[in-house]
Design an enzyme around this catalytic site. Structure first.
Site, PDB file in Angstrom:
ATOM      1  N   ASP A   1      -1.411   4.358  -6.376  1.00  0.00           N
ATOM      2  CA  ASP A   1       0.016   4.306  -6.031  1.00  0.00           C
ATOM      3  C   ASP A   1       0.776   5.488  -6.584  1.00  0.00           C
ATOM      4  OD1 ASP A   1      -0.978   1.386  -5.967  1.00  0.00           O
ATOM      5  OD2 ASP A   1       0.868   1.449  -4.788  1.00  0.00           O
TER       6      ASP A   1
ATOM      7  N   GLY B   1       0.865  -1.173   0.000  1.00  0.00           N
ATOM      8  CA  GLY B   1       0.000   0.000   0.000  1.00  0.00           C
ATOM      9  C   GLY B   1       0.908   1.232   0.000  1.00  0.00           C
ATOM     10  N   ALA B   2       0.614   2.166  -0.908  1.00  0.00           N
ATOM     11  CA  ALA B   2       1.555   3.267  -1.158  1.00  0.00           C
ATOM     12  C   ALA B   2       1.946   4.051   0.101  1.00  0.00           C
ATOM     13  CB  ALA B   2       0.971   4.184  -2.233  1.00  0.00           C
TER      14      ALA B   2
ATOM     15  N   GLN C   1      -5.354  -9.082  -2.554  1.00  0.00           N
ATOM     16  CA  GLN C   1      -5.409  -8.121  -1.442  1.00  0.00           C
ATOM     17  C   GLN C   1      -6.847  -7.813  -1.024  1.00  0.00           C
ATOM     18  OE1 GLN C   1      -3.434  -7.819  -4.113  1.00  0.00           O
ATOM     19  NE2 GLN C   1      -1.598  -6.621  -3.708  1.00  0.00           N
TER      20      GLN C   1
ATOM     21  N   ASN D   1      -3.017   2.445 -10.342  1.00  0.00           N
ATOM     22  CA  ASN D   1      -3.421   1.655  -9.165  1.00  0.00           C
ATOM     23  C   ASN D   1      -3.328   0.171  -9.527  1.00  0.00           C
ATOM     24  OD1 ASN D   1      -4.405   1.495  -6.428  1.00  0.00           O
ATOM     25  ND2 ASN D   1      -6.382   0.864  -7.251  1.00  0.00           N
TER      26      ASN D   1
ATOM     27  N   ARG E   1      10.626  -1.023  -4.516  1.00  0.00           N
ATOM     28  CA  ARG E   1       9.458  -1.202  -5.387  1.00  0.00           C
ATOM     29  C   ARG E   1       9.348   0.045  -6.263  1.00  0.00           C
ATOM     30  NH1 ARG E   1       3.850  -3.320  -3.019  1.00  0.00           N
ATOM     31  NH2 ARG E   1       3.527  -3.922  -5.199  1.00  0.00           N
TER      32      ARG E   1
HETATM   33  O1  MRU Z   1       0.739  -4.068  -4.526  1.00  0.00           O
HETATM   34  P1  MRU Z   1       0.095  -3.344  -3.390  1.00  0.00           P
HETATM   35  O2  MRU Z   1      -0.718  -4.196  -2.490  1.00  0.00           O
HETATM   36  O3  MRU Z   1       1.108  -2.489  -2.625  1.00  0.00           O
HETATM   37  O4  MRU Z   1      -0.900  -2.343  -4.096  1.00  0.00           O
HETATM   38  C1  MRU Z   1      -1.672  -1.473  -3.318  1.00  0.00           C
HETATM   39  C2  MRU Z   1      -2.651  -0.699  -4.100  1.00  0.00           C
HETATM   40  O5  MRU Z   1      -2.762  -0.849  -5.298  1.00  0.00           O
HETATM   41  C3  MRU Z   1      -3.447   0.317  -3.364  1.00  0.00           C
HETATM   42  O6  MRU Z   1      -4.672   0.508  -3.989  1.00  0.00           O
HETATM   43  C4  MRU Z   1      -2.690   1.640  -3.349  1.00  0.00           C
HETATM   44  O7  MRU Z   1      -1.393   1.470  -2.858  1.00  0.00           O
HETATM   45  C5  MRU Z   1      -3.371   2.664  -2.546  1.00  0.00           C
HETATM   46  S1  MRU Z   1      -3.241   2.316  -0.838  1.00  0.00           S
HETATM   47  C6  MRU Z   1      -3.917   3.549   0.070  1.00  0.00           C
END
Ligand code: MRU
Length: 368
Positions: free
Chosen positions: A245, A54-55, A204, A255, A93
């Site tokens: 993201d 999550g970003a 997720q 995203n 990442r």
């Molecule tokens: O690969 P991830 O689980 O890190 O991806 C997360 C997402 O795509 C979320 O939608 C994004 O980070 C927003 S979190 C507030």
């Protein structure tokens, strides 16, 4: 947020005031486990192997990664060491810009300090980043709540919201982005029901969003990623809210893979499609979403599915292969939804149209 009655943030400083606690998100929903990060390497692995994800949470973890890197230096705390620590975290990442934002914020503060003052200042700044994230996400929730309130006022019925991936409190330090308005709606006694995309390949939605909503007692159904369009055609979705993201200053939204298809279906069915984001997710250097680096993850994430075994008596989490041995997989982890498909951006300073002028009117400090 609470886990079995205990309040938790997703990242915290441990009692030794040096190491860092996180929730191991790879274990959810079947087991709630915390992990202690003691070194820069631990922080990098936690990000790249997605114990944290999550970003905004990636950014917060990277900030503490700088602290761990600096405090792990035996003697030579040079500018070069700081630059190397920062570069290694940014490489963990590629897509979520919060990672670069947080590391750059740490670096630009620390580089101007004498080396002996850097460790203490780093811990203070990382704590500030975390505290700010909590406030920002709560504000996003309050602004996004207006959209849910408006819909409820118009119909008097349960508001049905579709979300993709996990942009809940687990994706941030607390509150979440896309789920924050939903938590606020629950507090305001507005009946809400959430359609939770499972979000292959890592699920997720199934693992994290469903767990958060179930823990909070919010009505929801898990759906396969292909269901959203059908449910929208059937009039069963009032509103889509997703996280991001990286969002360009022109409003293109990157995203989790599959978000774009939901936005297309929402546009075809006249369903509002909102994106919730802290301003740390805006990439003010990019005008075109096509320039956002898209992470390509290991093919095993596609070829294997993990879950709790219903068969063996131990009920252990197992991985099963779902394709022939010789099949290879492609695994782009994110996609870009063009601004024209986005109804609005829910930020900590209010909701705005997905374009540069509207974003700059909320964040005038970024005008050149
Ligand atoms: O690969 P991830 O689980 O890190 O991806 C997360 C997402 O795509 C979320 O939608 C994004 O980070 C927003 S979190 C507030």
């Amino acid at each position: 947020m609470q886990v079995n009655g205990t309040p938790y943030r997703c990242i915290w400083l441990e009692a030794d005031q040096r190491s860092v606690g996180i929730i191991d998100q790879t274990k959810l929903p079947h087991s709630f486990e915390t992990v202690t990060l003691r070194t820069l390497h631990d922080a990098i692995i936690a990000i790249s192997d997605m114990l944290v994800r999550g970003a905004p949470l990636i950014g917060a973890t990277a900030a503490y990664g700088v602290c761990l890197g600096l405090s792990g230096l035996s003697d030579k705390n040079t500018d070069t060491c700081l630059e190397t620590i920062c570069a290694s975290l940014i490489a963990a990442r590629p897509t979520a810009v919060n990672l670069r934002w947080a590391v750059e914020r740490m670096r630009s503060l620390l580089i101007n300090l004498p080396p002996e003052k850097r460790v203490q200042a780093a811990y203070q700044e990382a704590a500030r980043i975390c505290d700010e994230d909590v406030q920002i996400n709560e504000s996003i929730g309050e602004h996004g709540l207006q959209l849910i309130q408006e819909r409820y006022a118009a119909t008097g019925d349960t508001v049905h919201i579709l979300t993709h991936c996990n942009a809940g409190w687990l994706a941030t330090v607390d509150w979440g982005t896309a789920l924050s308005p939903i938590f606020k709606a629950q507090q305001a006694d507005i009946p809400v029901h959430v359609w939770v995309d499972e979000t292959r390949p890592r699920n997720q939605g199934a693992h994290l969003t469903a767990w958060e909503l179930a823990s909070a007692g919010i009505a929801h159904h898990l759906i396969v990623d292909n269901s959203g369009g059908h449910l929208m055609q059937q009039g069963k979705v009032d509103l889509c809210i997703v996280g991001t993201d990286r969002t360009t200053c022109t409003g293109d939204v990157c995203n989790k893979i599959g978000t774009y298809l939901k936005a297309l279906a929402a546009a075809d069915n006249d369903i509002p499609f909102y994106v919730a984001l802290p301003s740390s997710t805006i990439d003010w250097t990019l005008e075109d979403g096509a320039e956002i680096p898209i992470e390509e993850r290991d093919q095993e994430e596609v070829l294997l599915v993990s879950g709790l075994s219903e068969r063996d008596e131990m009920h252990q989490v197992q991985q099963v292969r779902i394709a022939p041995e010789q099949t290879r997989a492609a695994n782009p982890a994110f996609d870009v939804t063009p601004a024209r498909l986005v109804s609005g951006l829910i930020t900590e300073r209010g909701i705005c149209a997905p374009n540069k002028e509207s974003l700059l009117s909320l964040f005038p400090e970024h005008r050149e």
